[in-house]
Motif scaffolding. Structure first.
Motif, short mmCIF file in Angstrom:
data_model
loop_
_atom_site.label_atom_id
_atom_site.label_comp_id
_atom_site.label_asym_id
_atom_site.label_seq_id
_atom_site.Cartn_x
_atom_site.Cartn_y
_atom_site.Cartn_z
N SER A 17 0.85 -1.19 0.00
CA SER A 17 0.00 0.00 0.00
C SER A 17 0.89 1.24 0.00
O SER A 17 2.02 1.21 0.50
N THR A 18 0.37 2.34 -0.55
CA THR A 18 1.12 3.60 -0.46
C THR A 18 0.90 4.24 0.92
O THR A 18 1.50 5.27 1.22
N SER A 19 0.03 3.63 1.71
CA SER A 19 -0.26 4.20 3.04
C SER A 19 0.52 3.43 4.10
O SER A 19 0.59 2.20 4.06
N ALA A 20 1.06 4.17 5.06
CA ALA A 20 1.77 3.51 6.17
C ALA A 20 0.80 3.15 7.29
O ALA A 20 1.15 2.49 8.25
N LEU A 21 -0.45 3.62 7.17
CA LEU A 21 -1.42 3.37 8.23
C LEU A 21 -2.01 1.97 8.10
O LEU A 21 -2.08 1.43 6.99
N ALA A 22 -2.42 1.40 9.22
CA ALA A 22 -2.98 0.04 9.18
C ALA A 22 -4.15 -0.07 10.16
O ALA A 22 -4.23 0.68 11.14
N PHE A 23 -5.06 -1.00 9.86
CA PHE A 23 -6.13 -1.34 10.79
C PHE A 23 -5.76 -2.62 11.52
O PHE A 23 -5.32 -3.59 10.88
N ASP A 24 -5.99 -2.64 12.83
CA ASP A 24 -5.88 -3.88 13.60
C ASP A 24 -7.17 -4.66 13.40
O ASP A 24 -8.26 -4.10 13.52
N LEU A 25 -7.05 -5.96 13.14
CA LEU A 25 -8.26 -6.80 13.02
C LEU A 25 -8.38 -7.65 14.27
O LEU A 25 -7.43 -8.28 14.70
N GLU A 26 -9.60 -7.67 14.80
CA GLU A 26 -9.84 -8.33 16.07
C GLU A 26 -10.64 -9.61 15.87
O GLU A 26 -11.47 -9.67 14.95
N ASP A 27 -10.45 -10.59 16.74
CA ASP A 27 -11.40 -11.70 16.83
C ASP A 27 -12.40 -11.27 17.90
O ASP A 27 -12.06 -11.20 19.09
N PRO A 28 -13.64 -10.95 17.52
CA PRO A 28 -14.58 -10.40 18.51
C PRO A 28 -15.05 -11.41 19.55
O PRO A 28 -15.66 -11.03 20.53
N ILE B 48 -21.09 -9.46 -11.40
CA ILE B 48 -20.31 -8.38 -12.05
C ILE B 48 -19.36 -8.98 -13.09
O ILE B 48 -19.26 -8.49 -14.22
N LEU B 49 -18.70 -10.08 -12.73
CA LEU B 49 -17.81 -10.73 -13.70
C LEU B 49 -18.59 -11.45 -14.79
O LEU B 49 -18.19 -11.47 -15.96
N ALA B 50 -19.74 -12.03 -14.42
CA ALA B 50 -20.50 -12.83 -15.38
C ALA B 50 -20.89 -12.02 -16.61
O ALA B 50 -20.90 -12.54 -17.72
N VAL B 51 -21.22 -10.75 -16.40
CA VAL B 51 -21.67 -9.95 -17.54
C VAL B 51 -20.53 -9.15 -18.17
O VAL B 51 -20.76 -8.34 -19.05
N GLY B 52 -19.29 -9.38 -17.71
CA GLY B 52 -18.14 -8.83 -18.43
C GLY B 52 -17.56 -7.55 -17.87
O GLY B 52 -16.78 -6.87 -18.56
N ASN B 53 -17.89 -7.20 -16.64
CA ASN B 53 -17.28 -6.02 -16.01
C ASN B 53 -15.98 -6.40 -15.31
O ASN B 53 -15.77 -7.57 -14.98
N THR B 54 -15.19 -5.40 -15.01
CA THR B 54 -14.08 -5.59 -14.07
C THR B 54 -14.44 -4.82 -12.79
O THR B 54 -15.38 -4.00 -12.81
N LEU B 55 -13.75 -5.11 -11.69
CA LEU B 55 -14.17 -4.44 -10.46
C LEU B 55 -13.03 -4.15 -9.51
O LEU B 55 -11.97 -4.78 -9.57
N VAL B 56 -13.31 -3.18 -8.63
CA VAL B 56 -12.45 -2.89 -7.49
C VAL B 56 -13.34 -3.03 -6.26
O VAL B 56 -14.38 -2.37 -6.16
N LEU B 57 -12.95 -3.93 -5.36
CA LEU B 57 -13.78 -4.20 -4.18
C LEU B 57 -13.09 -3.69 -2.93
O LEU B 57 -11.92 -3.99 -2.70
N LYS B 58 -13.85 -2.93 -2.13
CA LYS B 58 -13.35 -2.50 -0.82
C LYS B 58 -14.11 -3.26 0.25
O LYS B 58 -15.29 -3.00 0.49
N PRO B 59 -13.46 -4.21 0.93
CA PRO B 59 -14.16 -4.90 2.02
C PRO B 59 -14.29 -3.99 3.23
O PRO B 59 -13.61 -2.96 3.31
N SER B 60 -15.12 -4.40 4.18
CA SER B 60 -15.21 -3.66 5.44
C SER B 60 -13.83 -3.61 6.09
O SER B 60 -13.10 -4.60 6.09
N GLU B 61 -13.51 -2.47 6.66
CA GLU B 61 -12.20 -2.32 7.33
C GLU B 61 -12.07 -3.29 8.51
O GLU B 61 -10.98 -3.56 8.98
N GLN B 62 -13.21 -3.82 8.98
CA GLN B 62 -13.17 -4.72 10.13
C GLN B 62 -12.98 -6.18 9.73
O GLN B 62 -12.50 -6.99 10.53
N THR B 63 -13.38 -6.54 8.51
CA THR B 63 -13.41 -7.97 8.16
C THR B 63 -12.91 -8.25 6.73
O THR B 63 -13.60 -8.89 5.95
#
Ligand code: NAD
Length: 499
Positions: free
Chosen positions: A37-48, A185-200
């Motif tokens: 990543s170009t960012s030095a920041l990070a999220f901690d991921l927890e086991d809730p 999205i892929l089935a009909v021929g698109n490409t994608l960028v996916l952002k998951p939740s920062e928590q999971t």
């Protein structure tokens, strides 16, 4: 009315949930590989279920997002030109890879969300089925073949990909919500960028790693980061043709507002507060079991949860007793504690505090807690399965998403009142009707303003049928052929061939 004093005991895992090798590589998945990543920041991921930190992921930047969009743009013409069979074959291969790695994905999903094993297993099975169904559906799409509507002209209507799709997913079903978007999205021929939740983000990143060699570089990109940075950039980016978000109403409003500036298409799957309308003629035991399974699945962190009961006053006491009995026997615990553990923790400390606040407010409003109502002693963010009764029309607990293991019970006296009260909500995602009367089973669903209405059932989904809401719950459709329509566009080509 029975008031239960049940104190829920809790099952806790004794072994470690993840091995270091289970984790995906670090970095952003752009152009077919993981890059720093170009960012030095990070999220901690927890086991809730324990509160322990299990991993870190980059808090991605605008630059990361732009690089991913550029990769998706570069890949869009060749992927869009692939035949339906080629795209379908890729989706079948992805389904096979998820199946081969299901235990690993279940482990990651439950470690990052605290889900009980049964819920994680169901999520992965549903993700596999989503890819399999969509792989088949990809080859069935037709457009209007031809028509002659003007003299000397023939019209052809083509169905095309929209181009690059930005996808933003929530934390409650991380891999499944990603699958619901990636497959059509892929089935009909698109490409994608996916952002998951920062928590999971772990299962989505792992999926990208596992399927990297099955798709041309740039077709699928995953950028981790916050909604305010990465999500916002996807919504505003000029090269993103459609932005799809599954999340809360507030986030959907922000995304739609930003997307309006570039007039891009928007696909919204937002919150819900499903009414469960139980008539005097219903099978009350079946309804109580339906609320147990539909209201407490995924600890109630479910947009279609059966969380708002409206029961006819003539059977309210009998139904509430049955429900309290059902809920009192729910097994609470973390992952790895057995196939019969039903209710896991809230996703985070902040959400745990929000659910407790909603319960405090219910007590302040003089509502009765018939069972549960408290946090479970730590570690982890567990709330007891709870039933709140004596809820008057218009109460906060019945109007707003609690998104926890909390079901509220209101009463009504006429069919007219049941319909009016059920519809009196900002949400329009899902509802259920419980009756043995044939006329009611047809007439009441037609009058309910929700994208899915079950009769004598709740929270049963299938890949063949659409899922999505009305009103504040948004207007996109996931699953089914309708999702393929939502992620494609029609084009009219009119050919002048003379007389
Ligand atoms: P959320 O709205 O907080 O976050 C969802 C996603 O949106 C996250 O990836 C987040 O980073 C992103 N986001 C937040 N603000 C944003 C912004 N300003 N711009 C762009 N992206 C932004 O929701 P959540 O807490 O992760 O998930 C729970 C919510 O999702 C509930 O309201 C639930 O009902 C809803 N949900 C709906 C469905 C459905 O099918 N309708 C399915 C699952 C969850």
């Amino acid at each position: 009315m029975t008031v239960s004093e049940t104190a829920f005991s809790i099952r806790r895992r004794t072994s470690a949930s993840l091995a270091p090798l289970d984790l995906p590589p670090s970095g952003q998945f752009i152009g077919g590989r993981f890059v720093p990543s170009t960012s030095a920041l990070a999220f901690d991921l927890e086991d809730p279920s324990t509160g322990r930190i299990i991993a870190k992921v980059p808090a991605g930047s605008v630059e990361d997002t732009d690089a991913a969009v550029a990769a998706a743009v570069a890949a869009k013409y060749s992927w869009g030109a692939a035949t339906p069979k080629e795209r379908s074959d890729a989706l079948h291969r992805i389904a096979g890879i998820i199946e081969e790695n299901r235990e690993l994905l279940e482990r990651l999903e439950s470690a990052n969300t605290g889900k009980p094993d049964a819920v994680a297993k169901d999520d992965i099975s549903s993700a596999i089925d989503t890819f399999r169904f969509t792989a088949g559906a990809a080859r069935t799409l037709t457009s209007l073949a031809a028509g002659a509507y003007a003299e000397g002209h023939t019209s052809v209507i083509l169905r095309e990909p929209v181009g690059v799709v930005g996808v933003i997913t929530p934390w409650n079903y991380p891999l499944l919500m990603a699958a619901w978007k990636i497959a059509p999205i892929l089935a009909v021929g698109n490409t994608l960028v996916l952002k998951p939740s920062e928590q999971t983000p772990l299962s989505t990143l792992k999926l990208a790693e596992l399927i990297a060699s099955e798709l041309p570089a740039g077709v699928l990109n995953v950028v981790t980061g916050s909604g305010k940075v990465v999500g916002q950039r996807l919504a505003e980016h000029q090269d993103v043709d459609l932005v799809a978000i599954t999340g809360s109403v507030g986030s959907g409003q922000k995304v739609a507002g930003t997307a309006a500036n570039s007039v891009k298409r928007v696909h919204l799957e937002l919150g819900g507060k499903a009414p469960v309308v139980i008539f005097g003629d219903a099978d009350l035991q079946a309804a109580a079991e339906g609320v147990r399974s539909g209201g407490f699945w995924n600890a109630g962190q479910e947009c279609g949860a059966a969380c708002r009961v409206l029961v006819h006053e003539s059977v309210a006491e009998e139904f509430t007793d049955l429900l309290v009995r059902e809920v009192s026997s729910i097994v609470v615990g973390g992952p790895g504690t057995g196939p019969d553990t039903e209710v896991g923790p809230m996703i985070s400390r902040a959400h745990f505090d929000r659910v407790q606040e909603a319960l405090k407010a219910a007590r302040r409003d003089g509502l009765r807690i018939a069972v549960g109502g408290s946090a479970v002693e730590g570690p982890g963010y567990f709330i007891e399965p709870t039933v709140v009764t004596g809820v008057p029309a218009g109460a906060d607990i019945a109007g707003n998403e609690v998104f926890g293991p909390v079901v509220s019970v209101e009463t009504f006296s006429t069919d007219e009142e049941a319909v009016t009260r059920a519809n009196e909500t900002q949400y329009g995602l899902a509802a259920s009707v419980w009756t043995t009367n044939a006329a009611r089973s047809m007439n009441i669903p037609r009058r309910l303003d929700f994208g899915t209405v079950w009769v004598n059932s709740h929270l049963v989904l299938a890949s063949e049928v659409p899922w999505g809401g009305f009103k504040g719950s948004g207007y996109g459709r996931d699953l089914s052929l309708y999702a393929l329509e939502d992620f494609s566009r029609t084009k009219h080509v009119m050919i002048n061939h003379g007389a």
